[in-house]
Design a protein around this motif. Structure first.
Motif, short mmCIF file in Angstrom:
data_model
loop_
_atom_site.label_atom_id
_atom_site.label_comp_id
_atom_site.label_asym_id
_atom_site.label_seq_id
_atom_site.Cartn_x
_atom_site.Cartn_y
_atom_site.Cartn_z
N GLU A 125 0.96 -1.30 0.11
CA GLU A 125 -0.25 0.14 0.26
C GLU A 125 1.23 0.94 -0.08
O GLU A 125 0.91 2.28 -0.62
CB GLU A 125 -0.44 0.35 1.30
N ILE A 126 1.87 1.27 1.12
CA ILE A 126 2.52 2.52 1.12
C ILE A 126 3.99 2.50 -0.09
O ILE A 126 4.45 3.80 -0.72
CB ILE A 126 2.90 2.60 2.18
N GLY A 127 4.17 1.74 -0.93
CA GLY A 127 4.94 1.52 -2.15
C GLY A 127 6.26 1.58 -1.46
O GLY A 127 7.42 1.38 -2.69
N ALA A 128 6.56 0.36 -0.93
CA ALA A 128 7.77 0.13 -0.62
C ALA A 128 8.19 -1.18 -1.49
O ALA A 128 7.52 -1.53 -2.45
CB ALA A 128 7.67 -0.72 0.80
N ALA A 129 9.27 -1.44 -1.53
CA ALA A 129 10.06 -1.82 -3.66
C ALA A 129 10.73 -3.06 -2.90
O ALA A 129 10.02 -3.77 -3.26
CB ALA A 129 11.21 -1.16 -3.00
N SER A 130 10.71 -3.22 -1.03
CA SER A 130 10.93 -4.49 -0.80
C SER A 130 10.89 -4.95 0.92
O SER A 130 10.22 -3.88 1.32
CB SER A 130 11.82 -5.54 -0.90
N VAL A 131 10.50 -5.82 1.24
CA VAL A 131 10.38 -5.86 2.69
C VAL A 131 11.46 -6.44 3.25
O VAL A 131 11.77 -7.81 2.38
CB VAL A 131 8.95 -6.72 3.44
#
Length: 155
Positions: free
Chosen positions: A95-101
């Protein structure tokens, strides 16, 4: 079972869970309170029969998201609560547009390693001496959320 955002009202239960799970290394109520409202932080809890049975946190730095913690009360471990919370964290990261976790997990925490690998995380490498004083190593792990990292040209 339901997942919901954590609030300051959850601090007494969080402190109890933290001590149960981390013993002498547990965060204090003050540290937990700061963490709940910290910049880029997002914490959820999972309730079973109306009782908070686990909690999980995510930190976002504007590029990658990092799993801060996933903890389930001992009496509820092995019931899939960790997977439910991890799914909520990954959904939030998307949702927040992170490239990866990203995350770090002790090499001897087999249940957590299985959870993360089932969710698609891959091991990047070992971080030596991270967990003190035991001097245990931690696996760094990553779940790519962008099309290039997932090998999907249509995302």
């Amino acid at each position: 079972m339901s997942v919901r955002p954590l609030t300051a009202a959850d601090l007494p239960v969080l402190e109890t869970l933290e001590r149960e799970l981390f013993g002498a290394g547990a965060w204090s109520a003050a540290m937990l309170a700061e963490e709940l409202v910290g910049p880029g932080r997002w914490y959820v809890g999972v309730e079973v029969d109306g009782i908070l049975a686990g909690y999980a946190g995510l930190w976002f730095d504007g590029d990658d998201a990092q799993v801060m913690t996933i903890g389930t009360a001992t009496a509820h471990q092995g019931r899939g609560l960790g997977g439910v919370m991890l799914a909520a964290l990954v959904a939030r990261a998307r949702e927040i547009g992170a490239a990866s976790v990203l995350l770090e997990v002790r090499v001897d925490n087999e249940p957590a390693l299985r959870l993360y690998e089932r969710a698609g995380f891959t091991r990047l490498g070992l971080r030596r001496g991270y967990y003190q004083p035991e001097n245990k190593d931690a696996w760094t792990m990553q779940l790519g959320l962008t099309s290039a990292q997932n090998g999907d040209a249509h995302e």
